[in-house]
Design a protein around this motif. Structure first.
Motif, PDB file in Angstrom:
ATOM      1  N   LEU A  82       0.896  -1.165  -0.020  1.00 43.37           N
ATOM      2  CA  LEU A  82      -0.118   0.201  -0.017  1.00 43.37           C
ATOM      3  C   LEU A  82       0.695   1.246   0.110  1.00 43.37           C
ATOM      4  CD1 LEU A  82      -2.559  -1.180   2.722  1.00 43.37           C
ATOM      5  CD2 LEU A  82      -2.930  -0.906   0.299  1.00 43.37           C
ATOM      6  N   ALA A  83       2.082   1.059   0.851  1.00 39.45           N
ATOM      7  CA  ALA A  83       2.813   2.579   0.856  1.00 39.45           C
ATOM      8  C   ALA A  83       3.411   2.552  -0.551  1.00 39.45           C
ATOM      9  CB  ALA A  83       3.890   2.220   1.645  1.00 39.45           C
ATOM     10  N   ARG A  84       3.635   1.849  -1.402  1.00 44.10           N
ATOM     11  CA  ARG A  84       4.151   1.627  -2.946  1.00 44.10           C
ATOM     12  C   ARG A  84       3.197   2.221  -3.651  1.00 44.10           C
ATOM     13  NH1 ARG A  84       9.005  -0.241  -4.289  1.00 44.10           N
ATOM     14  NH2 ARG A  84      10.139  -1.264  -2.982  1.00 44.10           N
ATOM     15  N   LEU A  85       1.636   1.939  -3.281  1.00 43.41           N
ATOM     16  CA  LEU A  85       0.782   2.460  -4.201  1.00 43.41           C
ATOM     17  C   LEU A  85       0.351   3.972  -3.894  1.00 43.41           C
ATOM     18  CD1 LEU A  85      -2.160  -0.275  -3.948  1.00 43.41           C
ATOM     19  CD2 LEU A  85      -0.325   0.191  -5.722  1.00 43.41           C
ATOM     20  N   ALA A  86       0.777   4.519  -2.780  1.00 43.59           N
ATOM     21  CA  ALA A  86       0.454   5.787  -2.104  1.00 43.59           C
ATOM     22  C   ALA A  86       0.718   6.650  -3.283  1.00 43.59           C
ATOM     23  CB  ALA A  86       1.068   5.898  -0.837  1.00 43.59           C
ATOM     24  N   ALA A  87       1.975   6.713  -3.866  1.00 43.36           N
ATOM     25  CA  ALA A  87       2.396   7.899  -4.704  1.00 43.36           C
ATOM     26  C   ALA A  87       1.482   7.580  -6.035  1.00 43.36           C
ATOM     27  CB  ALA A  87       4.000   7.337  -4.827  1.00 43.36           C
ATOM     28  N   TRP A  88       1.160   6.750  -6.400  1.00 40.46           N
ATOM     29  CA  TRP A  88       0.327   6.368  -7.565  1.00 40.46           C
ATOM     30  C   TRP A  88      -1.043   7.016  -7.417  1.00 40.46           C
ATOM     31  CZ3 TRP A  88       2.843   1.173  -8.035  1.00 40.46           C
ATOM     32  CH2 TRP A  88       4.012   1.156  -8.578  1.00 40.46           C
ATOM     33  N   HIS A  89      -1.452   6.599  -6.319  1.00 43.05           N
ATOM     34  CA  HIS A  89      -2.851   7.264  -5.848  1.00 43.05           C
ATOM     35  C   HIS A  89      -2.907   8.745  -5.771  1.00 43.05           C
ATOM     36  CE1 HIS A  89      -5.392   4.179  -3.784  1.00 43.05           C
ATOM     37  NE2 HIS A  89      -4.570   3.296  -4.769  1.00 43.05           N
ATOM     38  N   GLN A 262       3.930 -10.090 -11.621  1.00 40.56           N
ATOM     39  CA  GLN A 262       2.816 -10.292 -10.037  1.00 40.56           C
ATOM     40  C   GLN A 262       2.546  -8.750  -9.609  1.00 40.56           C
ATOM     41  OE1 GLN A 262       6.004 -12.455  -8.066  1.00 40.56           O
ATOM     42  NE2 GLN A 262       4.194 -14.193  -7.715  1.00 40.56           N
ATOM     43  N   ALA A 263       2.705  -7.899 -10.289  1.00 35.84           N
ATOM     44  CA  ALA A 263       2.583  -6.262  -9.783  1.00 35.84           C
ATOM     45  C   ALA A 263       1.288  -5.782  -9.344  1.00 35.84           C
ATOM     46  CB  ALA A 263       3.323  -5.415 -10.814  1.00 35.84           C
ATOM     47  N   PHE A 264       0.374  -6.568 -10.056  1.00 30.95           N
ATOM     48  CA  PHE A 264      -1.030  -5.974  -9.818  1.00 30.95           C
ATOM     49  C   PHE A 264      -1.934  -6.725  -8.804  1.00 30.95           C
ATOM     50  CE2 PHE A 264      -0.185  -3.697 -13.615  1.00 30.95           C
ATOM     51  CZ  PHE A 264      -0.591  -2.415 -13.328  1.00 30.95           C
ATOM     52  N   SER A 265      -1.618  -8.172  -8.849  1.00 30.61           N
ATOM     53  CA  SER A 265      -2.292  -8.986  -8.175  1.00 30.61           C
ATOM     54  C   SER A 265      -1.554 -10.022  -7.135  1.00 30.61           C
ATOM     55  CB  SER A 265      -3.082 -10.069  -9.075  1.00 30.61           C
ATOM     56  OG  SER A 265      -2.247 -10.933 -10.080  1.00 30.61           O
ATOM     57  N   THR A 277       4.567  -2.216 -13.689  1.00 31.52           N
ATOM     58  CA  THR A 277       5.065  -3.690 -13.746  1.00 31.52           C
ATOM     59  C   THR A 277       6.525  -3.393 -13.662  1.00 31.52           C
ATOM     60  OG1 THR A 277       5.293  -3.567 -16.034  1.00 31.52           O
ATOM     61  CG2 THR A 277       3.438  -4.466 -15.276  1.00 31.52           C
ATOM     62  N   ARG A 278       7.051  -2.246 -14.097  1.00 30.18           N
ATOM     63  CA  ARG A 278       8.634  -1.999 -14.332  1.00 30.18           C
ATOM     64  C   ARG A 278       9.057  -1.635 -12.970  1.00 30.18           C
ATOM     65  NH1 ARG A 278       7.344   0.033 -19.488  1.00 30.18           N
ATOM     66  NH2 ARG A 278       6.925   2.108 -18.885  1.00 30.18           N
ATOM     67  N   GLU A 279       8.349  -0.853 -12.263  1.00 30.19           N
ATOM     68  CA  GLU A 279       8.841  -0.357 -10.730  1.00 30.19           C
ATOM     69  C   GLU A 279       8.626  -1.116  -9.762  1.00 30.19           C
ATOM     70  OE1 GLU A 279       7.411   3.360  -9.772  1.00 30.19           O
ATOM     71  OE2 GLU A 279       7.959   4.490 -11.717  1.00 30.19           O
ATOM     72  N   LEU A 280       7.777  -2.396  -9.907  1.00 31.79           N
ATOM     73  CA  LEU A 280       7.494  -3.473  -8.946  1.00 31.79           C
ATOM     74  C   LEU A 280       8.351  -4.600  -9.383  1.00 31.79           C
ATOM     75  CD1 LEU A 280       3.823  -3.113  -7.623  1.00 31.79           C
ATOM     76  CD2 LEU A 280       6.081  -2.154  -6.552  1.00 31.79           C
ATOM     77  N   GLY A 282      10.605  -7.589  -9.501  1.00 39.66           N
ATOM     78  CA  GLY A 282      11.616  -8.032  -8.445  1.00 39.66           C
ATOM     79  C   GLY A 282      11.090  -7.680  -6.882  1.00 39.66           C
ATOM     80  N   VAL A 283      10.226  -6.948  -6.786  1.00 41.20           N
ATOM     81  CA  VAL A 283       9.765  -6.533  -5.353  1.00 41.20           C
ATOM     82  C   VAL A 283       8.871  -7.554  -4.619  1.00 41.20           C
ATOM     83  CG1 VAL A 283       8.320  -4.667  -3.979  1.00 41.20           C
ATOM     84  CG2 VAL A 283       9.807  -4.208  -5.814  1.00 41.20           C
ATOM     85  N   ALA A 284       9.234  -8.059  -3.462  1.00 39.01           N
ATOM     86  CA  ALA A 284       8.624  -8.908  -2.666  1.00 39.01           C
ATOM     87  C   ALA A 284       7.195  -8.503  -2.245  1.00 39.01           C
ATOM     88  CB  ALA A 284       9.151  -9.665  -1.447  1.00 39.01           C
ATOM     89  N   LEU A 285       6.189  -9.321  -2.826  1.00 41.01           N
ATOM     90  CA  LEU A 285       4.727  -8.664  -2.642  1.00 41.01           C
ATOM     91  C   LEU A 285       3.763  -9.796  -1.893  1.00 41.01           C
ATOM     92  CD1 LEU A 285       3.639  -7.952  -6.425  1.00 41.01           C
ATOM     93  CD2 LEU A 285       4.560  -6.244  -4.627  1.00 41.01           C
ATOM     94  N   PRO A 286       2.857  -9.125  -1.159  1.00 42.22           N
ATOM     95  CA  PRO A 286       1.950 -10.161  -0.384  1.00 42.22           C
ATOM     96  C   PRO A 286       1.312 -11.114  -1.448  1.00 42.22           C
ATOM     97  CG  PRO A 286       0.751  -8.110  -0.516  1.00 42.22           C
ATOM     98  CD  PRO A 286       2.444  -7.884  -0.970  1.00 42.22           C
ATOM     99  N   ALA A 287       0.658 -12.481  -0.900  1.00 42.76           N
ATOM    100  CA  ALA A 287       0.176 -13.274  -1.664  1.00 42.76           C
ATOM    101  C   ALA A 287      -1.148 -12.932  -2.324  1.00 42.76           C
ATOM    102  CB  ALA A 287       0.070 -14.600  -1.021  1.00 42.76           C
TER     103      ALA A 287
END
Length: 341
Positions: A82-89, A262-265, A277-280, A282-287
């Motif tokens: 969610l913190a990563r989404l905040a800037a895009w929001h 896996q960036a969106f889901s 997709t580019r900025e995320l 290799g980033v570890a994401l929740p399942a």
């Protein structure tokens, strides 16, 4: 091997924006087999859309669901996402994202609504529906189809009693439908997967992935498939209600823009690469389905704002072959030219 007396050209059951009565009905009425991707639909909406399809055509259609996904809620990982989404929001003029109140629809309620809708075929991805569930559906007169990305999955689905298996190759757009082994495993191309499943199984195999024109349909038949499933090409027909930004991105993309992300889901899916997709990468994401629920508000706002960089642009590797502007029935006719009766 004859497949339920249904047409040999199937439309992939695409959940999300493409899950519309107009598109499904147009494919079935046009001589193909339309399928409703119902995984994200509330149970009541499944019934409403099925009724709408029937008001448009008397031809058979299918409904597809995601099998229940075992997943562990991870609030720390979700908060980091969610913190990563905040800037895009903020760029989209949205308030800061918060934890979703719910992450997915109730599968049992969705299946109950699907049964009540009486499609010709009920299909599943991302899992094995199981012997008891398959037997119960077949006893009620449904044809049941599973999805495999490797031979082991196909054998398990056959043991559960499904009537046919979709062979989802690596080229296919949207979410990967596999369920055995590592999520990044079983990335087998359609050309290699279909004949292996045909040889391993005693039930029909339906080819999916990288099929966008009559040549692909002919290739699927030559490999032993009993039908060919096409998804991406139907995204660009007139009856598909894509947002203008999504459609424009598909029309502009090149073959090299296809990516598995896996960036969106939180689950691997194939689409057109963009900023998210580019900025995320290799980033570890929740399942899955946690990121899918968390990113929904961003994706909806981006569609309204015409910002494709924040959309999940699901599409397969055959996207550049899919750009003939036409009605769904015209596309079905063109694809069907590749099938020898």
């Amino acid at each position: 091997m004859r497949l339920f007396d249904l047409p040999p050209v199937w439309m992939a059951p695409m959940a999300g924006e493409a899950a519309s009565a107009a598109l499904v009905a147009a494919v079935s009425a046009g001589g193909g087999f339309g399928q409703l991707g119902a995984a994200y639909l509330a149970p009541a909406r499944i019934g409403e859309i099925a009724a709408d399809i029937r008001s448009r055509t008397d031809q058979p259609f299918g409904i597809n669901l995601f099998c229940p996904q075992p997943w562990l809620r991870d609030d720390a990982a979700l908060d980091a996402y969610l913190a990563r989404l905040a800037a895009w929001h903020a760029e989209l003029g949205l308030p800061a994202p918060t934890r979703p109140e719910r992450f997915e629809e109730d599968f049992d309620a969705q299946l109950e609504a699907t049964v009540a809708a009486r499609p010709a075929v009920i299909s599943f991805v991302m899992g094995d529906p199981g012997v008891a569930r398959v037997a119960a559906l077949k006893a009620q007169g449904f044809k049941v189809v599973g999805t495999a990305t490797q031979v082991a999955e196909g054998r398990l689905l056959q043991a559960s009693g499904v009537d046919a298996v979709v062979a989802q190759g690596y080229e296919a757009g949207g979410h990967r439908g596999g369920f055995l082994g590592r999520p990044e495993g079983a990335l087998i191309g359609t050309l290699a997967l279909v004949p292996q499943l045909v040889d391993a199984l005693d039930i029909p195999v339906i080819a999916a992935g990288g099929i966008a024109d009559a040549r692909g349909v002919a290739a699927a038949q030559a490999l032993g498939a009993s039908a060919a499933t096409v998804g991406t090409a139907f995204l660009l027909v007139d009856e598909c209600p894509l947002s203008p930004a999504y459609r424009a991105a598909l029309l502009a993309a090149t073959d090299a823009d296809s990516t598995l992300t896996q960036a969106f889901s939180g689950r691997y899916a194939r689409g057109v690469a963009n900023r998210v997709t580019r900025e995320l990468d290799g980033v570890a994401l929740p399942a899955f389905p946690q990121p899918n629920a968390a990113s929904r508000a961003m994706r909806q706002a981006a569609a309204q704002a015409g910002q494709a960089d924040f959309l999940s642009l699901w599409a397969g590797q055959a996207l550049p072959l899919s750009r003939q502007a036409r009605k769904a029935a015209e596309l079905v006719a063109a694809l069907s030219q590749g099938w020898r009766t």
